[in-house]
Design an enzyme around this catalytic site. Structure first.
Site: not given
Length: 400
Positions: A38, A201, A354, A377
């Protein structure tokens, strides 16, 4: 390609530029940065500003600090950036306090200042306008290059844009690249297009799955979310992760897939254990034979072989979410293998950031992937077709 104001459209010469970066990097127990992708990704935008005679103020968050503590300081980031750029990076002791203000005021052309962790300010995550105004007062131009936080309406991402007009705000190179890539991927994928979705999830990925179905040819579902789908098909999943309220939704997705002719693949075996720990006794079981009180924590070897076959003819692969609890060595094999299969394929391979990017780094496949998004996300929401709060204010207004 996109209607976003680019850094290249702005007259930067000699100005003070505020760049919102995403330096939320993983660190070990001793605060050593374990993956600086990053930080490296932000360098082209920073260099471009320096080449235009600017002074640069960088801002980022790191982790989710509850209070100000050295554990969440951006100090290690400043050191790594300085080394990568072979150039001094001035570190502020706070975000909008005395130290930061003085250093920002006295910043000379060609110098880089890094503010302390934005989330040390409570207002950052609340999209607080006063904080945004203070931050905006540091510079004449605002550049957002933090794709990883663009799906969040935070002070340094959304509110701050209100204090800059169209001539003085835009997207950095990384942000531009991410958005162009995601838009093209969805509009013009080379087929067969296979989506591989995992993670724990279903809830966070429901909308993406629903939106992806009409666009893809095959869907592989792994990770904890697979059990809600297996339960929907009537399997006994023992103590495996289940989102009870989403069983109906899972059924809908399976039915809709059938109607659209999308082939959906679920694990056929799992690695089961009674507890989610490195010490747990584990066994390989077919999906029909998960013992009562046991839970599936990774896909088994047969699922790996099946998924490999499914990927064999793919021309585009989009992957978001690990296949098991990859943080524990014992349950990381499925995710690591998946990374190998995807990286070995001849397809255009796109990895949502992520956790998935962490798996790819662990498997040492980073260089083999076509594109690794810096945001998890955010890349999901782009694929869902949502307008990101951090990107919307950077669009050029079309004069009717």
């Amino acid at each position: 390609m996109s209607d976003i104001i680019s850094i290249k459209d702005i007259n930067l010469a000699g100005k003070k530029v505020f760049i919102r970066c995403d330096f939320n990097v993983p660190q070990d127990d001793f605060l050593n940065i374990t993956d600086d992708r990053r930080i490296r990704s932000a360098i082209p935008t920073i260099r471009y500003c320096l080449d235009n005679g600017c002074s640069v103020i960088l801002a980022s968050h790191l982790g989710r600090p509850k209070e100000i503590s050295s554990k969440y300081s951006l100090e290690p980031v400043a050191k790594r950036l300085a080394r990568l750029m072979s150039k001094d990076v001035i570190m502020a002791k706070d975000v909008i306090g005395e130290d930061a203000k003085n250093k920002a005021t006295n910043l000379k052309a060609g110098e880089i200042l890094l503010l302390e962790n934005l989330r040390f300010e409570k207002g950052e995550t609340k999209n607080d306008e006063n904080l945004a105004k203070e931050l905006a007062s540091f510079a004449e131009v605002y550049i957002n290059d933090a794709f990883g936080v663009c799906h969040r309406a935070h002070s340094s991402v959304e509110a701050i844009t209100k204090f800059f007009d169209e001539e003085h705000k835009g997207a950095g190179f990384l942000l531009q690249k991410e958005i162009d890539f995601a838009q093209n991927l969805i509009k013009y994928p080379t087929r067969p297009f296979v989506a591989v979705v995992g993670g724990s999830k279903v809830s966070g990925k429901l909308q993406a799955l629903t939106n992806l179905l009409p666009k893809i040819d095959k869907l592989i579902i792994g990770g904890g979310m697979a059990f809600t789908f297996l339960k929907a098909q009537g399997y006994d999943i023992g103590n495996s992760l289940l989102e009870e309220g989403l069983i109906e939704e899972a059924k809908n997705i399976l039915t809709k897939g059938k109607e659209l002719g999308v082939k959906i693949y679920l694990p056929v075996d799992v690695i089961a254990a009674q507890t989610c720990s490195q010490e747990a006794v584990m066994k390989y079981v077919p999906i029909q034979e998960i013992p009562a009180g046991w839970m599936g924590l990774d896909i088994g070897p047969a699922s790996g072989r099946l998924f490999r076959e499914v990927l064999a003819d793919a021309q585009t692969i989009w992957w978001n979410g690990p296949m098991g609890v990859f943080e524990i060595d014992k349950f990381s094999k499925g995710s690591i293998k998946m990374s190998h299969y995807i990286s070995e394929s001849n397809a255009t391979t796109v990895v949502g950031g992520g956790d998935t990017a962490d798996v790819v780094a662990r498997a040492r496949d980073t260089d083999e992937m076509t594109f690794i998004s810096t945001g998890g996300g955010a890349s999901l929401e782009l694929i869902e077709g949502k307008e990101l709060p951090g990107v919307k204010p950077l669009k050029a207004k079309v004069i009717e």
